[in-house]
Scaffold this active site. Structure first.
Site: not given
Ligand SMILES: NC(=O)c1ccc[n+]([C@@H]2O[C@H](COP(=O)([O-])OP(=O)(O)OC[C@H]3O[C@@H](n4cnc5c(N)ncnc54)[C@H](O)[C@@H]3O)[C@@H](O)[C@H]2O)c1
Length: 468
Positions: A157, A241, A295
């Site tokens: 996001t 979004k 979010c």
């Molecule tokens: N979790 C939700 O419910 C949700 C819903 C909609 C949107 N999002 C969006 O999706 C995105 C990801 O969220 P999430 O909840 O999966 O995050 P998260 O923190 O669960 O996971 C992110 C992962 O990315 C890894 N990471 C960080 N930098 C990295 C890099 N340079 N290379 C490789 N891996 C790397 C971290 O180690 C972590 O395991 C965010 O932008 C979030 O806003 C999340």
């Protein structure tokens, strides 16, 4: 196709599994070595997700999903790394001045003293900006592997235009011939706990930087999404979004404002909302001690950041919702006769009912505000590992119960048993969740956010709202 998913968190990992199940060859990349080590041994780092364990086991065993700490050359890159927010000063002093708004101040509890009469350390919060450093690092990591014809998809996001201004621009700076690379944004809109089903069944908005990018990216998503895949341009997809979550944030702010109106007027806003929602075109969300989650409490800042002068409503909603933990403290002080109780049992650390997700949970802000005022706090949450402990241990010696999350488990609390443990028998329900009468019958003085202090009404099954 060969697909590389970068970031194996709540979003990236289930996505990698589903893409692999659809028949693609997937390499999942994460910089967190412990995540990769666990997965390499077939152990999951994400729990409480329906159907994920079985799915992951199948694709890892089949070899269609492999994991690694660095990307490899593939056809499609999917970036799903975190995009937190942080105070503007920590990101960029200049940006802080340009987005600073007088509206962006927390409300509530500003001058409220603690049980020892001491005031807070000082409120005043800076505006918040998106921290895109994870996205930039991920893009730099994949740059050496990008070839002409590759598709680079951003799922994180982000503020509008990030796909173009950050993803494409960073690759260009890294020397990639970006004119021959395809770019798209495909935001996630999943519900924690239900991610596997929602990733497949929800409609998906997919926006490319060019119409051809959109077409190719939509085609890719149709290989594993059963919902409708709807094409648009990247900036629109990015805004959509943010709009979805901002809609909910503003709606909750309105409910919270009516909660305060209810308290002032001695009207139970929960009942008022139930009745208002019988209108076929009205749908209030619920008030509460604040807005949490990854979010809704974050995304509105990404809009305010890029359009600060035209978003007073969005910023006000954030301010109202961010003020709710302080408001809960004010109610608690009212309930306790003017000063906060010295020892409080907090029930619920998760940001919503029946899940263990405590990211951005307002409970932590409530706890912080209490502790800042020298209140002793004991926390219980059946779904959050470190607060999973015997309830009696948390209630014993407390002066007040502060219910912050409406976990089903709390419905079966026994007021009489609690009354034997809680010294002053005070109960503040910030979720309109507990029936007041049994608690009042057990000698509790009860307040409810959105109603104020509830009068005991003899012969009535429910306490009436008093003026608080
Ligand atoms: N979790 C939700 O419910 C949700 C819903 C909609 C949107 N999002 C969006 O999706 C995105 C990801 O969220 P999430 O909840 O999966 O995050 P998260 O923190 O669960 O996971 C992110 C992962 O990315 C890894 N990471 C960080 N930098 C990295 C890099 N340079 N290379 C490789 N891996 C790397 C971290 O180690 C972590 O395991 C965010 O932008 C979030 O806003 C999340």
């Amino acid at each position: 196709m060969r697909v590389c998913v970068i970031g194996l968190g709540y979003v990236g990992f289930p996505t990698a599994c589903l893409v692999a199940r659809a028949g693609h060859e997937v390499i999942g990349v994460d910089v967190n070595r412990s995540v990769i080590d666990r997965l390499a041994q077939g152990r999951l780092h994400i729990v409480n997700e329906d159907g994920l364990a079985e799915l992951a086991e199948a694709v890892l065993r089949s070899g269609r999903l492999r994991v690694a700490t660095v990307p490899e050359p593939v056809d499609v890159f999917i970036i799903a790394v975190p995009t937190p927010f942080r105070p503007a000063q920590a990101v960029d002093e200049a940006a802080a001045t340009s987005t600073s708004s007088p509206l962006d101040r927390p409300q509530g509890a500003a001058g409220l003293p603690g049980p020892d009469g001491r005031g807070p350390a000082g409120p005043s919060e800076p505006p918040f900006l998106a921290d895109l450093s994870f996205v930039e690092a991920a893009v730099r990591g994949l740059a050496p592997h990008v070839k002409p014809g590759n598709l680079v998809i951003l799922e994180s996001t982000v503020p509008p235009r990030t796909t173009e201004d950050v993803v494409r621009a960073t690759l260009e700076r890294e020397g990639v011939d970006v004119a021959r690379v395809r770019f798209a944004h495909a935001p996630e809109r999943v519900l924690p706990g239900n991610v596997v089903r929602e990733l497949v069944d929800n409609d998906r908005i997919v926006g490319g930087l060019t119409p051809e990018d959109t077409r190719l990216a939509c085609e890719f998503y149709r290989t594993f999404v059963r919902g409708e895949v709807v094409g648009t341009d990247a900036a629109t997809a990015e805004l959509v979004k943010l709009m979805e979550n901002t809609f909910r944030d503003v709606n909750i702010a309105l409910a919270n404002e009516f909660a305060k109106v209810g308290e002032v007027l001695g009207i139970d806003v929960w009942e008022a909302i139930r009745l208002a929602n019988r209108h076929p075109r009205v749908n209030f969300l619920r008030p509460g001690p604040g807005v949490g989650g990854h979010c809704i409490a974050v995304d509105p800042y990404f809009i305010a950041e890029v359009a600060p002068t035209v978003t007073p409503l969005i910023q006000t909603a954030r301010m109202v919702n961010r003020g709710m933990p302080g408001h809960a403290l004010e109610l608690l002080a009212d309930l306790a006769g003017g000063r906060l109780p010295g020892r409080v049992a907090v029930l619920g650390a998760a940001y919503k009912a029946d899940v263990g997700d405590d990211r951005e949970s307002p409970s932590y802000e409530v706890i912080r505000l209490l502790e800042e005022r020298a209140v002793k706090v004991a926390v219980h949450d059946p779904h959050v590992e470190r607060f999973r402990k015997p309830l009696e241990e948390v209630l014993a010696g407390a002066e007040a119960i502060l219910l912050l999350t409406d976990h089903r488990a709390y419905r079966s609390l026994d007021p009489c048993a609690a009354g034997r443990l809680v010294a002053r028998r005070l109960l503040l329900d910030t979720r309109g969740f507990l029936e007041a009468a049994p608690w009042q019958a057990a000698g509790f003085r009860v307040a409810r956010l959105g109603a104020g202090i509830l009068e005991v009404s003899p012969g009535n099954s429910e306490g009436r709202a008093g003026s608080g």
